[in-house]
Design an enzyme around this catalytic site. Sequence first.
Site, PDB file in Angstrom:
ATOM      1  CG  HIS A 140     -17.089  39.805   1.243  1.00 62.11           C
ATOM      2  ND1 HIS A 140     -18.168  39.983   0.427  1.00 62.11           N
ATOM      3  CD2 HIS A 140     -16.036  39.550   0.420  1.00 62.11           C
ATOM      4  CE1 HIS A 140     -17.784  39.838  -0.832  1.00 62.11           C
ATOM      5  NE2 HIS A 140     -16.506  39.558  -0.853  1.00 62.11           N
ATOM      6  CD1 TRP A 200      -9.826  45.705  14.341  1.00 59.30           C
ATOM      7  CD2 TRP A 200      -8.669  44.019  15.260  1.00 59.30           C
ATOM      8  NE1 TRP A 200      -8.709  46.230  14.939  1.00 59.30           N
ATOM      9  CE2 TRP A 200      -7.986  45.227  15.505  1.00 59.30           C
ATOM     10  CE3 TRP A 200      -8.129  42.826  15.738  1.00 59.30           C
ATOM     11  CZ2 TRP A 200      -6.788  45.282  16.219  1.00 59.30           C
ATOM     12  CZ3 TRP A 200      -6.940  42.872  16.443  1.00 59.30           C
ATOM     13  CH2 TRP A 200      -6.279  44.090  16.678  1.00 59.30           C
ATOM     14  NE  ARG A 470      -3.876  43.030  -4.147  1.00 61.82           N
ATOM     15  CZ  ARG A 470      -5.096  42.513  -4.089  1.00 61.82           C
ATOM     16  NH1 ARG A 470      -5.295  41.387  -3.431  1.00 61.82           N
ATOM     17  NH2 ARG A 470      -6.115  43.113  -4.678  1.00 61.82           N
TER      18      ARG A 470
HETATM   19  C1  HEM Z   1     -19.860  34.231  -7.323  1.00 57.85           C
HETATM   20  C2  HEM Z   1     -19.057  34.490  -6.316  1.00 57.85           C
HETATM   21  C3  HEM Z   1     -17.837  35.372  -6.395  1.00 57.85           C
HETATM   22  C4  HEM Z   1     -17.584  36.443  -7.192  1.00 57.85           C
HETATM   23  C5  HEM Z   1     -18.501  37.083  -8.221  1.00 57.85           C
HETATM   24  C6  HEM Z   1     -16.256  36.914  -6.853  1.00 57.85           C
HETATM   25  C7  HEM Z   1     -15.622  37.982  -7.459  1.00 57.85           C
HETATM   26  C8  HEM Z   1     -14.432  38.517  -7.060  1.00 57.85           C
HETATM   27  C9  HEM Z   1     -13.846  39.715  -7.602  1.00 57.85           C
HETATM   28  C10 HEM Z   1     -14.434  40.543  -8.731  1.00 57.85           C
HETATM   29  C11 HEM Z   1     -12.713  39.954  -6.906  1.00 57.85           C
HETATM   30  C12 HEM Z   1     -11.782  41.142  -7.054  1.00 57.85           C
HETATM   31  C13 HEM Z   1     -10.875  41.010  -8.220  1.00 57.85           C
HETATM   32  C14 HEM Z   1      -9.917  42.172  -8.269  1.00 57.85           C
HETATM   33  O1  HEM Z   1      -9.007  42.236  -7.449  1.00 57.85           O
HETATM   34  O2  HEM Z   1     -10.063  42.969  -9.191  1.00 57.85           O
HETATM   35  C15 HEM Z   1     -12.563  38.901  -5.941  1.00 57.85           C
HETATM   36  C16 HEM Z   1     -11.535  38.830  -5.032  1.00 57.85           C
HETATM   37  C17 HEM Z   1     -11.422  37.852  -4.081  1.00 57.85           C
HETATM   38  N1  HEM Z   1     -12.251  36.774  -3.880  1.00 57.85           N
HETATM   39 FE1  HEM Z   1     -13.930  36.391  -4.924  1.00 57.85          FE
HETATM   40  N2  HEM Z   1     -15.730  36.136  -5.871  1.00 57.85           N
HETATM   41  C18 HEM Z   1     -16.671  35.169  -5.561  1.00 57.85           C
HETATM   42  C19 HEM Z   1     -16.524  34.161  -4.634  1.00 57.85           C
HETATM   43  C20 HEM Z   1     -15.454  33.996  -3.807  1.00 57.85           C
HETATM   44  C21 HEM Z   1     -15.301  32.921  -2.877  1.00 57.85           C
HETATM   45  C22 HEM Z   1     -16.271  31.768  -2.669  1.00 57.85           C
HETATM   46  C23 HEM Z   1     -14.128  33.119  -2.229  1.00 57.85           C
HETATM   47  C24 HEM Z   1     -13.594  32.190  -1.179  1.00 57.85           C
HETATM   48  C25 HEM Z   1     -12.882  32.531  -0.172  1.00 57.85           C
HETATM   49  C26 HEM Z   1     -13.529  34.339  -2.745  1.00 57.85           C
HETATM   50  C27 HEM Z   1     -12.337  34.901  -2.317  1.00 57.85           C
HETATM   51  C28 HEM Z   1     -11.791  36.058  -2.833  1.00 57.85           C
HETATM   52  C29 HEM Z   1     -10.593  36.680  -2.307  1.00 57.85           C
HETATM   53  C30 HEM Z   1      -9.723  36.208  -1.146  1.00 57.85           C
HETATM   54  C31 HEM Z   1     -10.362  37.811  -3.086  1.00 57.85           C
HETATM   55  C32 HEM Z   1      -9.250  38.849  -2.887  1.00 57.85           C
HETATM   56  C33 HEM Z   1      -9.779  39.971  -1.996  1.00 57.85           C
HETATM   57  C34 HEM Z   1      -8.872  41.164  -1.934  1.00 57.85           C
HETATM   58  O3  HEM Z   1      -8.223  41.462  -2.948  1.00 57.85           O
HETATM   59  O4  HEM Z   1      -8.802  41.816  -0.897  1.00 57.85           O
HETATM   60  N3  HEM Z   1     -14.360  34.825  -3.707  1.00 57.85           N
HETATM   61  N4  HEM Z   1     -13.617  38.028  -6.047  1.00 57.85           N
END
Ligand code: HEM
Length: 603
Positions: A140, A200, A470
């Site tokens: 994040h 960054w 993407r």
């Molecule tokens: C309960 C916990 C979490 C929830 C509710 C959650 C939910 C989401 C959602 C809704 C998205 C965006 C989907 C979209 O593109 O429409 C996302 C993207 C992503 N999540 Fe999670 N996530 C969780 C935990 C994690 C964890 C532990 C990681 C580990 C690294 C992670 C890594 C990512 C990454 C890399 C993306 C892509 C970000 C981007 O598109 O810039 N998430 N997640």
Amino acid sequence: MVDILNTILYGATGVRHWWTLPLIVALIHLSLERERLLSKHLYDSYVGNSAQPPAAGKCGEAERRARTLDGSCNNLDQPSMGMLGYRFSRNSAPEWVEDGSRLLVPNPRDATNKLMVRDTFKPAETLNLMSVAWVHFQVHDWMSHKRGVGTGEFIHVPLPEDDPWRPQQTEMLIPRGINDSQSGDDPKQHVSFANEQTHWWDQSQIYGTSPEINDKIRTHVDGKLKLDDDGLLFTDVDGMEVTGMKQNWWLGLALLHNLFTKEHNSICDYLKEHHPDMDDQELYDKARLINTAVNAKVHTVEWTPAILSDEIGYIALQSNWFGLENTFPDQKLLVDTLRATGILSHPSAYGIVGNPAKFYGVPFSLTEEFTAVYRFHPFLPDGITVVDSDTGHPINGEEIPLIDITFRKATSIMHNYKYKDLLATFGTQFSGAMVLNNYPKAMLDFTMPYDNPPTRIDLSTVDMIRDRERGVPRINNIRRSLGLPAFKSWEDLNPDPEVIAQMKSVYASVEDVDCLVGMAAEMPRPPGWAFGDTTFTVFVVMASRRLMTDRFLTDDFTPEYYTQEGIDWVRNATFKDILLRHSPELKDLLSTVSNPFAPWTFK
Ligand code: HEM
């Protein structure tokens, strides 16, 4: 030179897996690989396109001395580099970028149902839930692609005939991502996307990227951030914490946003003690620099070695920060000789931090491939059982399902349980493993509570769609595009006949396998590693690059910017000390822990 040496060391030996080489040879190989990747696998998304980077303000003295909210002026020659709204770049050359024609091929929901959905929880026994919270917290800071919620534009994913969501619905609607492409862009580059965060490593998830949010989190006294009478972040009108970034909020994020807000305030106290003349702004700016460098250090020398839990991972990551010279002080002569002959790069020999910044001719931004390989959702468990930090006994007995520790429910839990017990819970519980059929069920059917209209999604299908949207190449083309040998057969990707049969029921060929599925399937891996070589290769180039290009971690990692006390604070910081500073009650539990991202055990 790099290619020749690498061929001699690795290719010509006929060794298939570099990590089976003798330790010193493997380390030299890694150093050479990093140089090769940095020299050849960085592609700026503005080159050849009509779009211009976002406009940065003037870089005056204030912007030179401290991190800005929008990330501008980190690079004084190109002030917009890596700032808020700057495009993601790529590690793959334009010819490898997918053009969107295979957006639904094969059906990603079918791939999810057969290959991703968790049957039983498969733990990563070397990693705890704190490590999961940590990586999400860092993600994040680094990246957020804009989702096109409210635009009315959806990707329609047909549900397979036997899909559990039928008969209520026949397709899943996924809001299209908002791309930054312009009419004059090079069509070969397919699409470009802008970052809603700064690229960054600057802790923007805590400090915010807008003056409004930043104003809301600061006390404007002695540089400090706001905490309530219980020492926790205030609750906002949306029912979640007041902090810089709170998308996809869950308890793991709440724990670490609180921890590093507390840590910021401790740094302010320490600085004020040594520099009573510093005003609020100076204390805040320096505390942010220090807090950020501490996060980068913990991630590099503690979190990553837990994820790559073997001797190679440990030494490689220590030397990313400190240099091989300091990792092996008794081998200084050898390190100097290898450096003098060009076999070791300067950063490998002497470390990245505090040494001159390096760009390899390409402006810094994070890449689409880097986002793709951080999709670690299988790390999430199905739920947590809160334990007493003194005894290890469950509090209130029952497991709290994952869905009930997300969004505003996370904030309630922060207030209903003791902070120390929640930290102990995250320290002692296992992470999930990044393997096939281990995606938590709760994430495969949930409604984004703040979307208008609300969207019912399955995050695994969304993960695959986003990579495809993407232009991220499929796993085999990622390998080719990075100069790695492609998987020649299914067996090359994963030798298990049952896995192969299941993969064949979804994909016509190994060439079609998505990055997400490939990351989970790739075997063998070095023992103790949470993922395979393809994911690791993207890390090798990008994890180093975001340190190497940041002025405040390289040229300006000096007492002039940080104060000598600040440099010392970063040098001495360990994650265990930070946990103990804010939860001294964990002393007994942590007494036997050496890496706090590996599971803690009660005596
Ligand atoms: C309960 C916990 C979490 C929830 C509710 C959650 C939910 C989401 C959602 C809704 C998205 C965006 C989907 C979209 O593109 O429409 C996302 C993207 C992503 N999540 Fe999670 N996530 C969780 C935990 C994690 C964890 C532990 C990681 C580990 C690294 C992670 C890594 C990512 C990454 C890399 C993306 C892509 C970000 C981007 O598109 O810039 N998430 N997640």
